[in-house]
Design an enzyme around this catalytic site. Sequence first.
Site, PDB file in Angstrom:
ATOM      1  N   ASP A 106       0.824  -1.205   0.000  1.00 40.88           N
ATOM      2  CA  ASP A 106       0.000   0.000   0.000  1.00 40.88           C
ATOM      3  C   ASP A 106       0.867   1.268   0.000  1.00 40.88           C
ATOM      4  OD1 ASP A 106      -2.685   0.608  -0.059  1.00 40.88           O
ATOM      5  OD2 ASP A 106      -2.922   0.698   2.117  1.00 40.88           O
ATOM      6  N   GLU A 136      -4.925   7.834  -0.110  1.00 40.42           N
ATOM      7  CA  GLU A 136      -5.541   7.244   1.076  1.00 40.42           C
ATOM      8  C   GLU A 136      -4.546   7.192   2.248  1.00 40.42           C
ATOM      9  OE1 GLU A 136      -7.130   3.262   0.686  1.00 40.42           O
ATOM     10  OE2 GLU A 136      -8.309   3.521   2.520  1.00 40.42           O
ATOM     11  N   ILE A 138      -3.912   0.686  -2.984  1.00 41.06           N
ATOM     12  CA  ILE A 138      -4.459  -0.674  -3.167  1.00 41.06           C
ATOM     13  C   ILE A 138      -5.909  -0.624  -2.728  1.00 41.06           C
ATOM     14  CG2 ILE A 138      -4.453  -3.118  -2.531  1.00 41.06           C
ATOM     15  CD1 ILE A 138      -1.584  -3.091  -2.099  1.00 41.06           C
ATOM     16  N   ASP A 139      -6.800  -0.648  -3.691  1.00 35.95           N
ATOM     17  CA  ASP A 139      -8.218  -0.704  -3.382  1.00 35.95           C
ATOM     18  C   ASP A 139      -8.588  -2.190  -3.314  1.00 35.95           C
ATOM     19  OD1 ASP A 139     -10.886   0.089  -3.052  1.00 35.95           O
ATOM     20  OD2 ASP A 139     -11.257  -0.090  -5.201  1.00 35.95           O
ATOM     21  N   THR A 194      -8.073  -4.183  -0.232  1.00 35.23           N
ATOM     22  CA  THR A 194      -6.979  -4.836   0.510  1.00 35.23           C
ATOM     23  C   THR A 194      -7.376  -6.239   0.974  1.00 35.23           C
ATOM     24  OG1 THR A 194      -7.718  -3.621   2.451  1.00 35.23           O
ATOM     25  CG2 THR A 194      -5.817  -2.749   1.310  1.00 35.23           C
ATOM     26  N   HIS A 205     -19.179  -4.261   3.495  1.00 38.08           N
ATOM     27  CA  HIS A 205     -19.049  -3.094   2.611  1.00 38.08           C
ATOM     28  C   HIS A 205     -20.299  -2.851   1.788  1.00 38.08           C
ATOM     29  CE1 HIS A 205     -14.365  -3.595   2.594  1.00 38.08           C
ATOM     30  NE2 HIS A 205     -14.847  -3.230   3.755  1.00 38.08           N
ATOM     31  N   SER A 222     -12.946  -4.585  -4.829  1.00 43.61           N
ATOM     32  CA  SER A 222     -12.316  -3.380  -5.385  1.00 43.61           C
ATOM     33  C   SER A 222     -13.082  -2.763  -6.558  1.00 43.61           C
ATOM     34  CB  SER A 222     -10.866  -3.676  -5.821  1.00 43.61           C
ATOM     35  OG  SER A 222     -10.830  -4.288  -7.093  1.00 43.61           O
ATOM     36  N   LYS A 281     -15.037  -3.976  -9.961  1.00 40.03           N
ATOM     37  CA  LYS A 281     -16.480  -4.016 -10.268  1.00 40.03           C
ATOM     38  C   LYS A 281     -16.823  -3.004 -11.358  1.00 40.03           C
ATOM     39  CE  LYS A 281     -17.513  -3.790  -5.729  1.00 40.03           C
ATOM     40  NZ  LYS A 281     -16.320  -4.379  -5.093  1.00 40.03           N
ATOM     41  N   ARG A 299     -23.915  -1.207  -4.595  1.00 38.46           N
ATOM     42  CA  ARG A 299     -23.178  -0.991  -3.350  1.00 38.46           C
ATOM     43  C   ARG A 299     -24.165  -0.393  -2.354  1.00 38.46           C
ATOM     44  NH1 ARG A 299     -17.827  -1.052  -2.774  1.00 38.46           N
ATOM     45  NH2 ARG A 299     -16.966  -0.247  -0.844  1.00 38.46           N
ATOM     46  N   ASP A 313     -12.174   5.658  -3.664  1.00 39.18           N
ATOM     47  CA  ASP A 313     -12.800   4.360  -3.923  1.00 39.18           C
ATOM     48  C   ASP A 313     -13.703   4.381  -5.158  1.00 39.18           C
ATOM     49  OD1 ASP A 313     -11.703   2.797  -1.898  1.00 39.18           O
ATOM     50  OD2 ASP A 313     -13.212   3.405  -0.430  1.00 39.18           O
TER      51      ASP A 313
END
Length: 329
Positions: free
Chosen positions: A47, A70, A126-127, A129, A214, A238, A241, A255, A268
């Site tokens: 990351d 981030e 890193i989306d 994780t 999430h 991540s 999608k 989501r 994100d």
Amino acid sequence: MSDRNAELAAAIEAVRAASRVCIAVQRKLVSAETLEKRDKSPVTVADFASQAIVCRKLAEVLPGDRVVGEEDAAELRDASQEALAAAVADRVADEIGGAEVSQVLDWIDLGGADASEGRYWTLDPIDGTKGFLRGQQYAVALGLIEDGEVVLGVLGCPNLSGRGGTGALFAGVAGGGALELPLAGDGIAGDPVRVTSLTSPAEARFCESVESGHSNQSESAQIAAQLGITLDPYRIDSQCKYAAIARGDAQIYLRMPTRKDYREKIWDHAAGKLVVECAGGRVSDVTGRPLDFSQGRTLEQNRGVVATCGAIHDEVIEVVERVRAESAV
Ligand code: AMP
Ligand code: MG
């Protein structure tokens, strides 16, 4: 070359380099015991190294550009984290051929800009994780925001199958089409990608988070049922999608909020949203409102996300609102 092409080239090069670092760390991680022990440090190393690499590249090519990342290096500057900082610097050094720890920490902190007014990049180094730790999907996501609008987005997806094997990269510039490029290549040439053209949501495949924390998976199952969808959900971590919607692997991304007080983070969604829109799709929150990137580090005015291949969007939102109203009673 227009400015946008220069920005696009820099963003693609940065995301490719960061992806190489992530791939190297994940390869070690998967072969090591860390996965079983649920040790979070490998993902932490990747990351920070990813953010250092992207910020360094942007500073070199576009000096003065602000980055809202981030991560920040405060934790790494603590004397107790010397070993972690050294590990991060080693990964960066492997990629660029040598780097001092202090220099690497400064690169990470270049990502500490304020998300206020004007123009800035937003980076998720890193989306996904959790997907990274499971040896599954994750993304390096970089978007450019100008006056509250996302104008450029690049998604590196190291574990997604691409046209030339494993690894794919997606890019979009507002007003243009979306491209899929090889992750391992160079340059900015790629193949156009388009969303599926679909007029009935019943034929759609929908995607959502692997993590039920999430996205509310029982709500999405009800929405799918009411839309007449029979295919199983495509669960993938991540911003992969968004890539799935852009190239037609799925047609709806749901989501659904799991908590009243959670606000989505700009890093994100910025890159993914733009890639889907450039590919002909639509993106909004669960109430149908456009995502508002003018509110700082979070999407303060929005709740959740719905992305679709376009034509079915209003119909999907109608059902999303109905199901949410029912579950609120
Ligand atoms: P995904 O891989 O789609 O499940 O999303 C990963 C992202 O979810 C992370 O980058 C987090 O920033 C974000 N996240 C963390 N907690 C939540 C939550 N309660 N609701 C929605 N997203 C979250
Ligand atoms: Mg993320």
